[in-house]
Design an enzyme around this catalytic site. Structure first.
Site, PDB file in Angstrom:
ATOM      1  N   ALA A  12       0.831  -1.211   0.000  1.00 52.53           N
ATOM      2  CA  ALA A  12       0.000   0.000   0.000  1.00 52.53           C
ATOM      3  C   ALA A  12       0.859   1.253   0.000  1.00 52.53           C
ATOM      4  O   ALA A  12       0.483   2.279   0.557  1.00 52.53           O
ATOM      5  CB  ALA A  12      -0.913  -0.006   1.217  1.00 52.53           C
ATOM      6  N   GLY A  81      10.205  -1.280  -6.363  1.00 52.72           N
ATOM      7  CA  GLY A  81       9.602  -2.504  -6.863  1.00 52.72           C
ATOM      8  C   GLY A  81       8.957  -3.340  -5.777  1.00 52.72           C
ATOM      9  O   GLY A  81       9.124  -3.116  -4.578  1.00 52.72           O
ATOM     10  N   ASN A 230      -5.675   2.016 -10.969  1.00 53.11           N
ATOM     11  CA  ASN A 230      -4.591   2.971 -11.164  1.00 53.11           C
ATOM     12  C   ASN A 230      -5.064   4.371 -11.511  1.00 53.11           C
ATOM     13  O   ASN A 230      -4.283   5.316 -11.431  1.00 53.11           O
ATOM     14  CB  ASN A 230      -3.652   2.466 -12.270  1.00 53.11           C
ATOM     15  CG  ASN A 230      -2.955   1.179 -11.870  1.00 53.11           C
ATOM     16  OD1 ASN A 230      -2.240   1.141 -10.870  1.00 53.11           O
ATOM     17  ND2 ASN A 230      -3.172   0.119 -12.630  1.00 53.11           N
ATOM     18  N   HIS A 366     -46.827  16.537   8.348  1.00 50.55           N
ATOM     19  CA  HIS A 366     -46.237  17.447   7.373  1.00 50.55           C
ATOM     20  C   HIS A 366     -45.697  18.723   8.019  1.00 50.55           C
ATOM     21  O   HIS A 366     -46.204  19.210   9.016  1.00 50.55           O
ATOM     22  CB  HIS A 366     -47.227  17.836   6.264  1.00 50.55           C
ATOM     23  CG  HIS A 366     -48.663  17.790   6.666  1.00 50.55           C
ATOM     24  ND1 HIS A 366     -49.603  17.080   5.965  1.00 50.55           N
ATOM     25  CD2 HIS A 366     -49.319  18.329   7.721  1.00 50.55           C
ATOM     26  CE1 HIS A 366     -50.779  17.204   6.565  1.00 50.55           C
ATOM     27  NE2 HIS A 366     -50.632  17.947   7.627  1.00 50.55           N
ATOM     28  N   TYR A 369     -40.886  20.436  12.620  1.00 51.28           N
ATOM     29  CA  TYR A 369     -39.562  20.159  13.173  1.00 51.28           C
ATOM     30  C   TYR A 369     -39.715  19.681  14.612  1.00 51.28           C
ATOM     31  O   TYR A 369     -40.297  20.377  15.454  1.00 51.28           O
ATOM     32  CB  TYR A 369     -38.662  21.396  13.136  1.00 51.28           C
ATOM     33  CG  TYR A 369     -37.364  21.174  13.867  1.00 51.28           C
ATOM     34  CD1 TYR A 369     -36.412  20.290  13.350  1.00 51.28           C
ATOM     35  CD2 TYR A 369     -37.094  21.798  15.077  1.00 51.28           C
ATOM     36  CE1 TYR A 369     -35.227  20.048  14.021  1.00 51.28           C
ATOM     37  CE2 TYR A 369     -35.905  21.563  15.759  1.00 51.28           C
ATOM     38  CZ  TYR A 369     -34.982  20.684  15.218  1.00 51.28           C
ATOM     39  OH  TYR A 369     -33.802  20.434  15.879  1.00 51.28           O
ATOM     40  N   ASN A 389     -36.000  24.520  20.309  1.00 50.41           N
ATOM     41  CA  ASN A 389     -35.118  23.846  21.266  1.00 50.41           C
ATOM     42  C   ASN A 389     -33.843  24.601  21.588  1.00 50.41           C
ATOM     43  O   ASN A 389     -33.124  24.220  22.510  1.00 50.41           O
ATOM     44  CB  ASN A 389     -34.762  22.449  20.749  1.00 50.41           C
ATOM     45  CG  ASN A 389     -34.103  22.488  19.380  1.00 50.41           C
ATOM     46  OD1 ASN A 389     -34.374  23.373  18.573  1.00 50.41           O
ATOM     47  ND2 ASN A 389     -33.250  21.519  19.099  1.00 50.41           N
TER      48      ASN A 389
END
Length: 464
Positions: A12, A81, A230, A366, A369, A389
């Site tokens: 990695a 490598g 890649n 509907h 909140y 709140n």
């Protein structure tokens, strides 16, 4: 299946230049998870201890991502490598003498079943090296497998291959099983006499042959499993393959998809049988959906638990919430973290909830909140109701007990407590506690001034 002693090294360290990104390549997501987490999970599932990640570019970011996993890290400061990368992990494995798996952090599609086959074949044949191979119609760019009958003679890289060797379709996936002591001994003698001036891991095969040791191979049944990533084109291709795999597994388990190609589900999500998923749905995180649920188009659900027979209507967003059975949500509803619905609820269009516990059978149909609130059972919340709140400094709680009826356009200025079976008149602003069984009204008395408009509005004077 029980195996001999297992360890894993996961490569990695690459920069991933073609990704054109500041982020390390192996942290780019596949199905919502960094791609490196897939080979890590595969290694850990098979009991590989230790599991060592060879990191380089962006090492700190990779280590941070995997901080909670039982893995260790080895630094490859210079990219020389694959052979050199494995040597960087040698110190972490100096006491290990069993089977060593070499996996790639940018190959996320490898199935557990394939890894099982590779391990089993390697142990059965007692090979020094077993390589995972695949057959491609277009093998350009890959190392080719050189064979004599069933025997693997070696691997030649694309830039070092002859014209005849380039016609070979069997390729090296870069995934191996090694006898650990042998591979490190062999790597000590590997040079860099090749076009890339790198230390090729493939040279270990030649060392095994020279030592009279067996070199085996396992051919992939599905070459897509070995797909390396890649660039962002390959990232999208791998994501599509993973998405198809996830959705097909769910369909075989009894889940229906209207259009699986347009449905995005992360691998850890669970869905019960007889549920139906519409196009454009995104399900992620720690999400579990029960049986018989209907998730309609363009719904996003993350880190939620839905019981059986939940109906989520189009355009709704659910985050960090728990939803009881036989509940309807939406359309265009937003359940924010901390929402708990007991069941048999209705959370309708343009309703938002946050840190709200809503009791059995309660509904807000509907334009509402509900935040930092606790609602009992069988509460009716009228259209346009708001729990106020936040006072600019702190959040405060609203408590509404069982069987309360709240009229439309009501504001609850928290902290406030509404007793059971009370009724809140429409248009009220409630700033004080309400006792049980009471009627609470706070709107001013209506006043009617006859003919006011005719006297004060010039446009209306001629309409009498």
């Amino acid at each position: 299946m029980k195996h001999d002693e297992l360890a894993a090294v996961i490569l990695a360290a690459g920069k991933g230049t073609r990704m054109k990104s500041e982020q390390p390549k192996v942290l780019h997501p596949i199905a919502g998870k960094p791609m490196v987490t897939f080979p890590v999970a595969g290694a850990l599932k098979h009991g590989c201890q230790p599991t060592v990640l060879v990191v380089g570019h962006g090492a700190e970011a990779v280590q941070a991502e995997l901080a909670e996993d039982p893995v260790s890290f080895a630094l490859q400061s210079e990219q020389l490598g694959t052979g050199h990368a494995l040597l960087c992990a040698r110190q972490a494995l100096q006491e290990f003498s069993g089977t060593l798996l070499l996996l790639c952090g940018d190959v996320p599609l490898l199935r557990d079943e394939t890894l099982e086959r590779l391990i089993a074949e390697h142990e059965k044949t007692r090979a020094a090296v077993t390589v995972l191979t695949a057959e491609l119609s277009q093998p350009f760019g890959y190392g080719r497998i050189l064979r004599e009958g069933d025997e693997v003679l070696g691997i030649v890289e694309e830039k070092d291959a002859s014209s005849e060797q380039k016609t070979i379709r069997e390729i090296n996936t870069g995934i191996y099983a090694f006898e650990a002591p042998f591979v490190f001994e062999a790597l000590s003698g590997v040079g860099c006499d090749n076009a890339q001036r790198e230390y090729y891991l493939t040279d270990v095969l030649a060392a095994a042959r020279a030592a009279g040791r067996r070199v085996g191979a396992v051919v992939l049944e599905d070459a897509d499993e070995a797909m390396g990533i890649n660039d962002r084109v390959q990232l999208a291709q791998a994501s599509a393959l993973m998405r198809r795999r996830i959705n097909e597994n769910l369909m075989r388990a009894g889940v229906s998809f209207i259009d699986p190609e347009q449905t995005y589900i992360e691998p850890q999500v669970e869905i019960g049988p007889d549920s139906v998923i519409y196009p454009g749905v995104c399900l992620g995180g720690d999400t579990r959906i029960g049986s018989g649920c209907l998730i309609e188009a363009q719904v996003t659900i993350r880190d939620c638990q839905l019981a059986d027979n939940v109906h989520v209507k189009p355009g709704s967003v659910l985050e960090g919430s728990r939803v009881g059975s036989d509940t309807a949500i939406g359309p265009m509803a937003h359940l924010r973290p901390g929402t708990v619905l007991a069941g048999h609820n209705k959370i309708g269009n343009f309703v938002e909830t946050k840190k709200a516990h809503i009791g059995l059978g309660s509904k807000a149909s509907h334009l509402t909140y509900i935040g930092d609130a606790e609602l009992g059972a069988n509460v009716n919340i009228g259209c346009g109701t708001i729990t106020c709140n936040y006072d600019g400094v702190n959040k405060h709680k609203t408590v509404i007990e069982d069987d309360v009826f709240v009229g439309s356009d009501t504001q609850f200025v928290a902290p406030v407590h509404i007793g059971r079976n009370s009724l809140i008149g429409a248009g009220s602003t409630i700033t004080k506690d309400v006792p049980p069984n009471a009627l609470a009204l706070s709107r001013s008395q209506q006043r009617v001034v006859a003919d006011w408009r005719l006297r004060h509005d010039p446009k209306c004077k001629n309409k009498d």
